[in-house]
Write a protein that holds these residues in place. Sequence first.
Motif, PDB file in Angstrom:
ATOM      1  N   VAL A  47       0.843  -1.203   0.000  1.00  0.00           N
ATOM      2  CA  VAL A  47       0.000   0.000   0.000  1.00  0.00           C
ATOM      3  C   VAL A  47       0.874   1.247   0.000  1.00  0.00           C
ATOM      4  O   VAL A  47       0.619   2.200  -0.741  1.00  0.00           O
ATOM      5  CB  VAL A  47      -0.964  -0.012   1.205  1.00  0.00           C
ATOM      6  N   ALA A  48       1.912   1.269   0.824  1.00  0.00           N
ATOM      7  CA  ALA A  48       2.794   2.435   0.897  1.00  0.00           C
ATOM      8  C   ALA A  48       3.533   2.652  -0.421  1.00  0.00           C
ATOM      9  O   ALA A  48       3.775   3.793  -0.823  1.00  0.00           O
ATOM     10  CB  ALA A  48       3.789   2.265   2.039  1.00  0.00           C
ATOM     11  N   ALA A  49       3.877   1.599  -1.110  1.00  0.00           N
ATOM     12  CA  ALA A  49       4.645   1.732  -2.347  1.00  0.00           C
ATOM     13  C   ALA A  49       3.771   2.154  -3.526  1.00  0.00           C
ATOM     14  O   ALA A  49       4.249   2.842  -4.430  1.00  0.00           O
ATOM     15  CB  ALA A  49       5.339   0.408  -2.657  1.00  0.00           C
ATOM     16  N   PHE A  50       2.506   1.774  -3.543  1.00  0.00           N
ATOM     17  CA  PHE A  50       1.681   2.013  -4.723  1.00  0.00           C
ATOM     18  C   PHE A  50       0.515   2.978  -4.514  1.00  0.00           C
ATOM     19  O   PHE A  50      -0.223   3.236  -5.455  1.00  0.00           O
ATOM     20  CB  PHE A  50       1.138   0.678  -5.254  1.00  0.00           C
ATOM     21  N   ASP A  51       0.358   3.532  -3.317  1.00  0.00           N
ATOM     22  CA  ASP A  51      -0.714   4.500  -3.097  1.00  0.00           C
ATOM     23  C   ASP A  51      -0.250   5.868  -3.575  1.00  0.00           C
ATOM     24  O   ASP A  51       0.708   6.433  -3.046  1.00  0.00           O
ATOM     25  CB  ASP A  51      -1.088   4.556  -1.608  1.00  0.00           C
TER      26      ASP A  51
END
Length: 60
Positions: A47-51
């Motif tokens: 989530v942190a990488a692709f949000d």
Amino acid sequence: MRECLGRVVYTHKAHEKFADNYAATLRRLKTSEIVLSTATAFGAVIVAAFDPELPLAESN
């Protein structure tokens, strides 16, 4: 006297079996806890990488 010893041996064996079952259950719970923690951490990283709204996802 033998009857008393027999009761003690039976009680000891029953407690020993209970302890073995408890240890196996505890082992399964700890393994499940590790798997769930890993899945949660992996999901948080994804989530942190692709949000796009998070500053970590910006690739300028």
